[in-house]
Design an enzyme around this catalytic site. Structure first.
Site, mmCIF file in Angstrom:
data_model
loop_
_atom_site.group_PDB
_atom_site.id
_atom_site.type_symbol
_atom_site.label_atom_id
_atom_site.label_comp_id
_atom_site.label_asym_id
_atom_site.label_seq_id
_atom_site.Cartn_x
_atom_site.Cartn_y
_atom_site.Cartn_z
ATOM 1 N N LYS A 89 0.820 -1.217 0.000
ATOM 2 C CA LYS A 89 0.000 0.000 0.000
ATOM 3 C C LYS A 89 0.852 1.263 0.000
ATOM 4 O O LYS A 89 0.456 2.267 -0.579
ATOM 5 C CB LYS A 89 -0.968 0.002 1.190
ATOM 6 C CG LYS A 89 -2.120 -0.957 0.999
ATOM 7 C CD LYS A 89 -3.334 -0.557 1.806
ATOM 8 C CE LYS A 89 -4.501 -1.469 1.501
ATOM 9 N NZ LYS A 89 -5.655 -1.264 2.373
ATOM 10 N N LYS A 128 -4.077 -10.985 -6.486
ATOM 11 C CA LYS A 128 -5.337 -11.134 -5.738
ATOM 12 C C LYS A 128 -6.433 -10.254 -6.350
ATOM 13 O O LYS A 128 -6.151 -9.146 -6.800
ATOM 14 C CB LYS A 128 -5.038 -10.691 -4.299
ATOM 15 C CG LYS A 128 -6.187 -10.675 -3.366
ATOM 16 C CD LYS A 128 -5.785 -10.079 -2.014
ATOM 17 C CE LYS A 128 -5.896 -8.568 -1.999
ATOM 18 N NZ LYS A 128 -6.000 -7.964 -0.664
ATOM 19 N N LYS A 167 -10.771 -4.755 -4.870
ATOM 20 C CA LYS A 167 -11.661 -3.687 -5.350
ATOM 21 C C LYS A 167 -10.893 -2.413 -5.660
ATOM 22 O O LYS A 167 -11.408 -1.524 -6.318
ATOM 23 C CB LYS A 167 -12.802 -3.447 -4.362
ATOM 24 C CG LYS A 167 -12.399 -3.076 -2.972
ATOM 25 C CD LYS A 167 -13.596 -3.109 -2.013
ATOM 26 C CE LYS A 167 -13.109 -3.211 -0.581
ATOM 27 N NZ LYS A 167 -13.928 -3.979 0.312
HETATM 28 P P1 TYM Z 1 -10.653 -6.214 3.574
HETATM 29 O O1 TYM Z 1 -11.737 -5.192 3.695
HETATM 30 O O2 TYM Z 1 -9.526 -5.922 2.662
HETATM 31 O O3 TYM Z 1 -11.263 -7.601 3.150
HETATM 32 C C1 TYM Z 1 -12.329 -8.215 3.863
HETATM 33 C C2 TYM Z 1 -12.145 -9.709 3.874
HETATM 34 O O4 TYM Z 1 -12.111 -10.212 2.533
HETATM 35 C C3 TYM Z 1 -10.964 -11.051 2.374
HETATM 36 N N1 TYM Z 1 -10.501 -10.924 0.969
HETATM 37 C C4 TYM Z 1 -10.340 -11.954 0.149
HETATM 38 N N2 TYM Z 1 -10.515 -13.271 0.303
HETATM 39 C C5 TYM Z 1 -10.264 -14.065 -0.756
HETATM 40 N N3 TYM Z 1 -9.859 -13.603 -1.954
HETATM 41 C C6 TYM Z 1 -9.661 -12.289 -2.169
HETATM 42 N N4 TYM Z 1 -9.263 -11.847 -3.357
HETATM 43 C C7 TYM Z 1 -9.906 -11.397 -1.090
HETATM 44 N N5 TYM Z 1 -9.818 -10.049 -0.948
HETATM 45 C C8 TYM Z 1 -10.177 -9.774 0.335
HETATM 46 C C9 TYM Z 1 -9.944 -10.493 3.350
HETATM 47 O O5 TYM Z 1 -8.977 -11.465 3.673
HETATM 48 C C10 TYM Z 1 -10.827 -10.137 4.525
HETATM 49 O O6 TYM Z 1 -11.051 -11.257 5.332
HETATM 50 N N6 TYM Z 1 -7.952 -5.472 7.679
HETATM 51 C C11 TYM Z 1 -9.148 -6.099 7.171
HETATM 52 C C12 TYM Z 1 -10.409 -5.652 7.894
HETATM 53 C C13 TYM Z 1 -10.316 -5.785 9.361
HETATM 54 C C14 TYM Z 1 -10.357 -7.005 10.099
HETATM 55 C C15 TYM Z 1 -10.248 -6.616 11.457
HETATM 56 C C16 TYM Z 1 -10.496 -8.335 9.729
HETATM 57 C C17 TYM Z 1 -10.178 -4.774 10.244
HETATM 58 N N7 TYM Z 1 -10.124 -5.269 11.502
HETATM 59 C C18 TYM Z 1 -10.243 -7.583 12.464
HETATM 60 C C19 TYM Z 1 -10.496 -9.299 10.744
HETATM 61 C C20 TYM Z 1 -10.367 -8.915 12.098
HETATM 62 C C21 TYM Z 1 -9.298 -5.750 5.706
HETATM 63 O O7 TYM Z 1 -8.804 -4.759 5.252
HETATM 64 O O8 TYM Z 1 -10.100 -6.583 5.014
#
Ligand code: TYM
Length: 334
Positions: free
Chosen positions: A116, A198, A201
């Site tokens: 990032k 990966k 969005k």
């Molecule tokens: P975020 O918003 O990027 O993504 C949300 C969830 O989607 C999963 N994910 C994927 N899984 C499979 N294939 C993909 N291409 C893919 N893209 C995203 C992510 O692994 C995630 O589970 N930091 C986290 C949000 C967060 C969080 C937390 C999660 C904040 N606090 C505490 C768990 C516990 C995030 O940015 O996810």
């Protein structure tokens, strides 16, 4: 007989746009399925979202939309808590204490920070760097046992575990050490345009991802354009056939079919038929979600009621833990 206490689950998603099929398969879809067996807390991680510049009006709208979409994907507020992260201030209170138990070197090794900060070179803010500490606070503040996430969050989970262990050994046992809960299939859905990357969005190429609110024609078009290879055989081989294997994973997650079943189904057929079938399986899964989403979004009173109750309940749990941590840390109590 005393009822066995259910294990607790916490997970979150950023409201930085409509969820992708990757978010859905890797995480959100599984959240609803866990509600009967676990005590679940799910949150819209808006505090995390501002580590990248956001337009305030968009962030507000997207937070509401993300909440409605989570409900539409199967989170049942009678079984789980759903809340918006910024509405539970205790997360940021704990985050500061945990940041003092986290080493600069540990955070420097986070691959998401490296990615990032390269992508947003004009805004490498401190929040982007300390983001995993806030994420650790999100989890540890509820003493979560399990955290259902996609594979890309594994490193952040490991950090949360390390920080929890460090605090526990310095101040005495306080936090549960959380385990990641990563589904065997679909933990990393890849980009349709560059299947070595990966699905995300934030990708500039809109053809690289499918959004949960894409209409059927868009889904068909994106699947048809998905990058495959030239040998024309539907066979799972993630290394040599990443594009086809990714589509197979998606199809398998949508239909419940095993890989060998899929290979047989499309044996002797071209990629065209296969891609159309993948598209139709996604449409069949997403159509009811989209309908439910519209219904919930139009019922503002219901949505706000769910979020209010979720935040109040979460705040109650979180506050108690922060009090405990403050006491153990040595903050003067009146
Ligand atoms: P975020 O918003 O990027 O993504 C949300 C969830 O989607 C999963 N994910 C994927 N899984 C499979 N294939 C993909 N291409 C893919 N893209 C995203 C992510 O692994 C995630 O589970 N930091 C986290 C949000 C967060 C969080 C937390 C999660 C904040 N606090 C505490 C768990 C516990 C995030 O940015 O996810």
């Amino acid at each position: 007989m005393e009822q066995e206490k259910k294990k607790r689950i916490l997970s979150g998603i950023q409201p930085t746009g409509t969820f992708t099929l990757g978010n859905y398969i890797g995480a959100v879809r599984n959240w609803g399925k866990l509600q009967d067996d676990y005590e679940c807390l799910y949150m819209v991680a808006d505090l995390h979202a501002i580590t990248v510049r956001q337009n305030p009006a968009d962030l507000r709208r997207q937070t509401k939309e993300a909440s409605a979409l989570l409900l539409a994907c199967g989170i049942d507020p009678k079984k789980s808590l759903l809340f918006v992260q910024s509405q539970v201030p205790a997360h940021t209170q704990l985050s500061w204490v945990l940041s003092c138990c986290t080493q600069f070197g540990e955070l420097s090794r986070m691959t998401q920070f490296k990615d990032k900060s390269a992508k947003h070179a004009d805004n490498v803010n401190a929040g982007l760097f300390t983001y995993p500490v806030l994420m650790a606070a999100d989890i540890l503040i509820y003493n979560a046992d399990l955290v259902p996430v996609g594979a890309d969050q594994k490193q952040h989970l490991e950090l949360a575990r390390n920080v929890a262990q460090r605090f526990n050994s310095q101040y005495s046992d306080t936090f549960t050490i959380p385990d990641p809960y990563i589904a065997k299939a679909g933990a990393k859905i890849m980009s349709l345009a560059e299947p070595e990357k990966k699905m995300s969005k934030s990708d500039e190429n809109a053809n690289s991802y499918i959004l949960l609110l894409d209409d059927p024609e868009t889904i068909r078009r994106k699947c048809r354009r998905a990058v495959t290879d030239s040998d024309g055989i539907v066979r799972f081989d993630a290394e040599n056939k990443p594009g086809v294997s990714n589509l197979m994973t998606i199809y398998s997650c949508m239909t419940g079919k095993e890989m060998d079943e899929i290979e047989t189904e499309f044996s002797g057929k071209g990629y065209g038929d296969f891609k159309d079938a993948v598209a139709e399986s996604i449409i069949a899964e997403l159509t009811p979600v989209q309908q439910e989403y519209q219904r919930i979004l139009n019922d503002k009173e219901y949505l706000e009621g769910v979020l209010k109750e979720g935040a109040q309940h979460a705040q109650y749990i979180a506050d108690r833990l922060v009090q405990k941590v403050y006491r153990k840390t040595g903050f003067y109590q009146l």
